[in-house]
Structures are given as C-alpha cells and as structure tokens.
Design a protein around this motif. Structure first.
Motif, PDB file in Angstrom:
ATOM      1  N   LYS A   1      -5.903   1.092  -1.073  1.00  0.00           N
ATOM      2  CA  LYS A   1      -6.771   0.104  -0.426  1.00  0.00           C
ATOM      3  C   LYS A   1      -7.804  -0.416  -1.416  1.00  0.00           C
ATOM      4  CE  LYS A   1      -9.923  -0.416   3.451  1.00  0.00           C
ATOM      5  NZ  LYS A   1     -10.550   0.239   4.598  1.00  0.00           N
TER       6      LYS A   1
ATOM      7  N   GLY B   1       0.818  -1.217   0.000  1.00  0.00           N
ATOM      8  CA  GLY B   1       0.000   0.000   0.000  1.00  0.00           C
ATOM      9  C   GLY B   1       0.846   1.259   0.000  1.00  0.00           C
TER      10      GLY B   1
ATOM     11  N   VAL C   1      -6.200  -2.583  -4.450  1.00  0.00           N
ATOM     12  CA  VAL C   1      -5.708  -3.874  -3.971  1.00  0.00           C
ATOM     13  C   VAL C   1      -6.896  -4.792  -3.674  1.00  0.00           C
ATOM     14  CG1 VAL C   1      -4.491  -5.057  -2.105  1.00  0.00           C
ATOM     15  CG2 VAL C   1      -3.512  -2.995  -3.115  1.00  0.00           C
TER      16      VAL C   1
ATOM     17  N   ARG D   1      -2.750  -5.648   1.092  1.00  0.00           N
ATOM     18  CA  ARG D   1      -2.152  -4.308   1.056  1.00  0.00           C
ATOM     19  C   ARG D   1      -0.905  -4.232   1.929  1.00  0.00           C
ATOM     20  NH1 ARG D   1      -4.405   0.573   4.004  1.00  0.00           N
ATOM     21  NH2 ARG D   1      -5.739  -1.024   4.833  1.00  0.00           N
TER      22      ARG D   1
END
Length: 76
Positions: free
Chosen positions: A35, A19, A38, A53
């Motif tokens: 977020k 992330g 993913v 993430r």
C-alpha cells in the motif's frame, strides 16, 4: 533500474491485483508495505508508474519496485 535488471517470473493462478502480486513476488514483505510503495509512486507496471493497488494484472505484465522486477506468468 535499467533494462539489464533481471526479470523473475512469478507463477499466478487466475487473476491477481497489483498489491497481492507485490507481496507474492517478494517485491515487498507485507501487504501494508505494498500500500505504501504504490501510494508513493514507487511501483511501475510495464514501465509506467502505477498508483492503483487494485489494478488487475495480466500474464506478461512486468512489475518493478525497489530495483527489482517480476513478471506475471500464467501457472501451468
């Protein structure tokens, strides 16, 4: 996105999670975007779909999202 898509190297100091790397590399604009992409299965790491993430990345890993690719490069 084919093998001909250029890969941009992104210098990283120490370890980084997926992330964080998505935002640092500019593959997404905001952390919330990381977020979402993913979770939606729109991100690959080394050619394989990744839905975690928090996955730790290592130097040499190639992350792809939205038709762009970036490689984790160790900061020198």
């Amino acid at each position: 996105m084919g093998a001909g898509t250029p890969i941009r190297d992104v210098d990283v100091r120490g370890t980084i999670r997926l992330g964080q790397f998505l935002k640092l590399s500019g593959l997404v604009e905001q952390g919330a975007d990381a977020k979402d992409v993913v979770a939606a299965g729109e991100v690959t790491v080394n050619g394989r779909a990744e839905t975690r993430r928090g996955r730790q990345l290592a130097p040499g890993d190639v992350v792809a999202c939205g038709g762009e690719r970036a490689r984790v490069a160790a900061e020198t």
